[in-house]
Design an enzyme around this catalytic site. Structure first.
Site, PDB file in Angstrom:
ATOM      1  N   ASP A 410       0.815  -1.199   0.000  1.00  0.00           N
ATOM      2  CA  ASP A 410       0.000   0.000   0.000  1.00  0.00           C
ATOM      3  C   ASP A 410       0.861   1.266   0.000  1.00  0.00           C
ATOM      4  O   ASP A 410       1.924   1.309   0.618  1.00  0.00           O
ATOM      5  CB  ASP A 410      -0.895  -0.011   1.247  1.00  0.00           C
ATOM      6  N   GLU A 463       1.181  -0.482  -5.164  1.00  0.00           N
ATOM      7  CA  GLU A 463       0.213   0.580  -5.407  1.00  0.00           C
ATOM      8  C   GLU A 463       1.031   1.873  -5.451  1.00  0.00           C
ATOM      9  O   GLU A 463       1.316   2.482  -4.418  1.00  0.00           O
ATOM     10  CB  GLU A 463      -0.852   0.650  -4.306  1.00  0.00           C
TER      11      GLU A 463
END
EC number: 2.4.1.18
Length: 737
Positions: A410, A463
């Site tokens: 993330d 990401e």
């Protein structure tokens, strides 16, 4: 009393850094006998009783300080031997236990050296609470890194949460504190009581805890994640032999707490979820499931992105064994499991990692480096060896103990840039004066090398929302080493295009074609994730223009385009039937809509058929990242908003020709170039009545004519349904030549 005044004070004031040096059994100078000391508040009588050698003396200990410090001497023994403490408390109750201060350290010097160096890859087998048996004695060894603490004790339901009962020893200059406590069993609750660098007493949970109380309670729970018996050996063996870049990957993104609900306030547990989730994945044809962060998090509305227990699956849905069962069942059913992993930041909860020993231990002292502006969280100090070790080992831990097939990392962009979301003056340049976080880059490269080397077939997914170069290229050529990267540009451009009224789309066709200009720079995944259906962004359905029929047709075309464009794909739950409302983590998905409304049933059927076609046809996944796998037929018919392209495999296999008509106007006799002659089957038509469309099409097949078109030797005049996607495939399989 044989203690010096200073030694006595250090024990009774609970500030001795190595209490094992004074407590337990020790040989007296000149081997004149042995001394046994025990610090047991609340005891009135203590005796040391030999365990294996009955000929050794029993030693009665005398109280030498009112706090509960006892000492006994015997001249009959001249070496240390195994013994139990028989303790009588103030209520007259008698207990017998092996003395915790009679055991040698459970962590070796090499373990500590590698940890301080940042390279003890299985540190989760050393620190934390480890269920062990030492000298035939079952118990738990506790170890925690707190280098600036003045004293650390284990407190729990096994010692009345009394920090005086089990002070730990500091292991040299490592900063690690350790103790083995006999008799502690799995299921025991515990924390660390720390006298921090400022002399303040704080209670901290275990950074390496394997299991925690259900939030908002936050004690760690003793657990042995090695106790689960796995049944997925065949899956792991197959995974190790596969090339993920040339394998199908269709990912269903799931938030565990809101996929299904047992009641408005209760979610099913890991084990309860396994059966329905597997059945649904089979029905829909996905290859992988990706869970939003499962690591323990105190704040439920963070959806798991503010982690307080990096080594523990959240206890909201069951035990660690229950989560292992879920992964195991998914593997045995043939589905890969990807976990969302959050090494970019952690919350400020005062009982967790923040200022763990009174200093900025896991984070940076300077808020220009250590405070995250967007989320109110703290940023890891990737330049500190032990912090880097904590995170790298954590990535390995989820692959080792929970058999994860992939880690989606993330907020990578927030790690890469020192000035991420910061104004001038709010950040500190690196040693070269630049904005790149050099320590974070090294950490990511190291993690991306170690994970697949240790667990072949496991993928890492970034990401990363900027144009940082070579995210999915190897570190030895200057890349970050990820297997895949989310294509955020494709996502933004595509959603912006589909949100437009079709009458204006002819002016913006480049929003759909631009992605191919950079596609081969990285190994992309095409995401329509949870981030696109929250915080006022509306649902995928809500982003589509027009009335209900047009919204459904647009969404079918969008999903077909996602599945048929080069790159693996990810879809957040509810998108597969076009949930109308924005995702709410506190409520279940609107399953009634999928089960009762024909338009939404049609979208769901289409996604199942897209997955079926995708998995069956190597042309749609084998050459995702090879220039030979894609060819535009025509991307320049802006006026009619029509695009067409070819997808090919690397092996002899039928190619797929994809045609998109992205206006509500049907096109009759629209000629499209084809790479070969013969009969072409209409493998997919998103306008089929089965999917809720108007059922325009080509009767299931077309015959190629030897009419050159679009630079190809063959062509066919097609009927293009409104707001629809067609897939054509030749009846004959091309040869390798």
């Amino acid at each position: 009393m044989l203690l010096s005044p200073e030694e006595l004070r250090s024990l009774v004031e609970f500030r001795h850094a190595t209490p094992h040096d004074l407590l337990g059994m020790h040989v007296l100078g000149d081997r004149r006998g042995v001394v046994v000391r025990a610090l047991i508040p609340g005891a009135v009588q203590v005796e040391a009783v030999p365990v294996h050698e009955p000929h050794q003396p029993r030693i009665r200990l005398q109280r030498i300080h009112e706090v509960g410090l006892f000492e006994g001497v015997s001249s009959e023994a001249h070496r240390v031997y195994a013994y139990d403490l028989v303790i009588t408390d103030e209520q007259g109750r008698v207990t017998r236990t092996r003395d915790p201060y009679s055991f040698l350290p459970t962590i070796g010097e090499m373990d500590l050296y590698l940890f301080n160096k940042g390279d003890e890859r299985r540190i989760y087998e050393k620190l934390g609470a480890q269920v062990r048996e030492l000298d035939g004695v079952p118990g738990v060894s506790f170890a925690v890194w707190a280098p600036h603490a003045q004293r650390v004790s284990v407190v729990g339901d096994f010692n009345q949460w009394d920090g005086r009962r089990h002070p730990m020893r500091r292991l040299g200059a490592s900063g690690v504190w350790e103790i083995f406590i006999p008799g502690v069993r799995p299921g025991a609750l515990y924390k660390y009581e720390i006298r921090n660098v400022h002399g303040q007493i704080t209670l901290k949970t275990d950074p390496y805890g394997f299991f925690f109380e259900v939030p908002p309670r936050n004690a760690a729970i003793v657990w042995d994640p090695r106790s689960y018996s796995w049944g997925d050996d065949a899956w792991l063996a197959r995974r190790a032999q596969q090339d993920p870049l040339r394998s199908p990957m269709s990912i269903y993104e799931v938030h565990l707490g809101s996929w299904r609900k047992k009641s408005p306030t209760e979610s099913p547990g890991y084990r309860e979820l396994a059966g329905p989730l597997i059945d649904y994945l089979r029905r829909m044809g996905f290859t992988h499931v990706e869970f939003l962060p499962v690591a323990e998090h105190a704040f439920y509305p963070s959806w798991g992105y503010q982690v307080t227990g990096y080594y523990a699956p959240t206890s909201r849905y069951g035990t660690p064994a229950d989560f292992q069962y879920l992964v195991d069942a998914l593997h045995e059913a043939g589905f890969g499991v990807i976990l969302d992993w959050v090494p970019a930041h952690f919350p400020r909860d005062d009982w967790a990692l923040a200022r763990f020993d009174g200093t900025a231990l896991y984070e940076h002292e300077d808020p220009r480096l250590g405070a995250h502006q967007d989320w109110g969280t703290l940023i890891f100090n990737y330049g500190r060896n032990e912090v880097r070790n904590f995170l790298v080992a954590n990535a390995l831990f989820w692959c080792d103990r929970y058999h994860a097939d992939g880690l989606r990392v993330d907020a990578v962009a927030s790690m890469l840039y020192l000035d991420y979301s910061r104004k001038p003056g709010e950040w500190i340049p690196n040693r070269y004066g630049g904005r790149e976080n050099l320590e974070a880059i090294d950490f990511l490269r190291h993690t991306n090398e170690v994970v697949p080397a240790t667990f072949p077939g496991v993928v890492t997914i970034a990401e990363e929302s900027t144009a940082w170069p070579m995210v999915t290229r190897p570190p030895h050529v200057g890349g970050l080493g990820f297997t895949f990267k989310w294509d955020m540009g494709w996502m933004h451009d595509t959603l912006r295009y589909f949100h437009r009224d079709p009458i204006f789309r002819k002016y913006h066709q480049n929003e759909l074609t631009f992605a191919m200009l950079y596609h081969h720079h990285e190994n992309f995944i095409l995401p329509l994730s949870h981030d696109e259906v929250v915080h006022g962004k509306g649902s995928l359905w809500g982003k589509m223009p027009g009335d209900d029929w047009q919204r459904a047709a647009n969404l079918r075309a969008l999903l077909a385009y996602q599945w048929l464009f080069p790159g693996k794909q990810l879809l957040f739950m509810g998108g597969e039937w076009g949930q109308r409302t924005e995702w709410n983590a506190n409520a279940a998905l609107d399953w009634a809509l999928a089960e009762q409304h024909p338009l939404h049933q049609g979208i769901q059927r289409l996604v199942a058929d897209l997955n079926g076609l995708y998995r069956a046809e190597p042309a749609l996944w084998e050459a995702d990242y090879d220039p030979a796998g894609f060819q535009w037929i025509d991307c320049s018919d802006h006026e009619q908003s029509v695009l067409s392209f070819v997808r090919r495999a690397l092996r002899p296999a039928p190619e797929c020709v994809v045609i998109l008509n992205l206006t509500p106007v049907p096109r009759f006799g629209y000629r499209v170039g084809l790479p070969r002659g013969g009969t072409w089957r209409e493998r997919l038509n998103t306008d089929s009545a089965y999917y809720g469309g108007s059922n325009l099409g080509n009767g299931g097949w077309v015959r190629a004519e030897e009419v050159p078109w679009h630079g190809l030797p063959w062509s066919a005049a097609l009927t293009l349904p409104p707001l629809a996607v067609l897939v054509l495939q030749p009846e004959t399989i091309p040869t390798s030549g």
